[in-house]
Design a protein around this motif. Structure first.
Motif, PDB file in Angstrom:
ATOM      1  N   VAL A  34      33.713  -6.522   5.801  1.00 57.46           N
ATOM      2  CA  VAL A  34      33.304  -5.903   4.502  1.00 57.46           C
ATOM      3  C   VAL A  34      32.238  -6.690   3.875  1.00 57.46           C
ATOM      4  CG1 VAL A  34      34.415  -5.272   2.351  1.00 57.46           C
ATOM      5  CG2 VAL A  34      35.831  -5.136   4.557  1.00 57.46           C
ATOM      6  N   ARG A  35      31.386  -5.960   3.415  1.00 53.99           N
ATOM      7  CA  ARG A  35      30.219  -6.510   2.420  1.00 53.99           C
ATOM      8  C   ARG A  35      30.692  -6.474   0.995  1.00 53.99           C
ATOM      9  NH1 ARG A  35      25.812  -7.918   4.705  1.00 53.99           N
ATOM     10  NH2 ARG A  35      24.927  -7.297   6.825  1.00 53.99           N
ATOM     11  N   VAL A  36      30.457  -7.662   0.594  1.00 53.81           N
ATOM     12  CA  VAL A  36      30.833  -7.660  -1.052  1.00 53.81           C
ATOM     13  C   VAL A  36      30.036  -8.583  -1.583  1.00 53.81           C
ATOM     14  CG1 VAL A  36      33.442  -7.178  -0.986  1.00 53.81           C
ATOM     15  CG2 VAL A  36      32.487  -9.688  -0.909  1.00 53.81           C
ATOM     16  N   ASP A  37      29.521  -8.412  -3.012  1.00 52.85           N
ATOM     17  CA  ASP A  37      28.766  -9.025  -3.645  1.00 52.85           C
ATOM     18  C   ASP A  37      29.140 -10.680  -3.789  1.00 52.85           C
ATOM     19  OD1 ASP A  37      28.410 -10.340  -6.721  1.00 52.85           O
ATOM     20  OD2 ASP A  37      26.840  -9.061  -6.234  1.00 52.85           O
ATOM     21  N   ASP A  38      28.222 -11.485  -3.681  1.00 55.15           N
ATOM     22  CA  ASP A  38      28.215 -13.012  -3.716  1.00 55.15           C
ATOM     23  C   ASP A  38      29.187 -13.517  -4.652  1.00 55.15           C
ATOM     24  OD1 ASP A  38      26.888 -13.021  -1.148  1.00 55.15           O
ATOM     25  OD2 ASP A  38      25.099 -13.666  -2.076  1.00 55.15           O
ATOM     26  N   ASP A  39      29.114 -13.103  -5.697  1.00 53.58           N
ATOM     27  CA  ASP A  39      29.948 -13.502  -7.180  1.00 53.58           C
ATOM     28  C   ASP A  39      31.185 -13.190  -6.967  1.00 53.58           C
ATOM     29  OD1 ASP A  39      29.644 -14.621  -9.785  1.00 53.58           O
ATOM     30  OD2 ASP A  39      30.144 -12.710 -10.402  1.00 53.58           O
ATOM     31  N   LEU A  40      31.594 -11.881  -6.603  1.00 55.69           N
ATOM     32  CA  LEU A  40      32.723 -11.121  -6.308  1.00 55.69           C
ATOM     33  C   LEU A  40      33.667 -12.260  -5.214  1.00 55.69           C
ATOM     34  CD1 LEU A  40      35.298  -9.348  -6.784  1.00 55.69           C
ATOM     35  CD2 LEU A  40      34.162  -7.775  -5.030  1.00 55.69           C
ATOM     36  N   LYS A  41      32.906 -12.275  -4.103  1.00 56.51           N
ATOM     37  CA  LYS A  41      33.540 -13.282  -3.124  1.00 56.51           C
ATOM     38  C   LYS A  41      33.755 -14.670  -3.520  1.00 56.51           C
ATOM     39  CE  LYS A  41      34.125 -14.671   1.620  1.00 56.51           C
ATOM     40  NZ  LYS A  41      34.376 -15.815   1.346  1.00 56.51           N
ATOM     41  N   SER A  42      32.814 -15.181  -4.398  1.00 52.95           N
ATOM     42  CA  SER A  42      32.979 -16.619  -4.967  1.00 52.95           C
ATOM     43  C   SER A  42      34.356 -16.654  -5.717  1.00 52.95           C
ATOM     44  CB  SER A  42      32.143 -17.141  -5.738  1.00 52.95           C
ATOM     45  OG  SER A  42      30.641 -17.528  -4.853  1.00 52.95           O
TER      46      SER A  42
END
Length: 97
Positions: free
Chosen positions: A6-14
């Motif tokens: 799944v691709r997610v925004d870097d900020d969301l992942k962090s």
């Protein structure tokens, strides 16, 4: 075993990684928990609804909470009370619960 990407925004992942670490798990395990619960519930395991900022609950400090509690106790002693079912219905209506 299958792999899900799944691709997610870097900020969301962090933020998710930090949250799940605080909860004693990791993002991969949290996703696995979500999928397990979705299958168990036979659907999304939580309510999905649009967030309504006008119905947002105010977060109180501990002192504000204790002041409100003291005020409630004083009103109760004065006989200013309502039936619990009426109070619960009022809260549900006010916050869309």
């Amino acid at each position: 075993m299958s792999t899900i990407q799944v691709r997610v925004d870097d900020d969301l992942k962090s933020k998710a990684d930090a949250l799940f670490k605080e909860l004693g798990t990791d993002t991969t395990s949290a996703i696995r928990m979500f999928l397990t619960q979705a299958v168990a519930y036979d659907g999304i395991p939580f309510e999905i609804k649009k967030f309504n900022k006008t119905k947002e609950m105010k977060i109180m400090t501990e002192d504000e909470f204790l002041d409100r509690l003291a005020s409630s106790r004083a009103q109760s002693k004065e006989g200013k009370v309502i039936d619990a079912d009426i109070a619960i219905d009022s809260i549900r209506n006010k916050y869309g619960l």
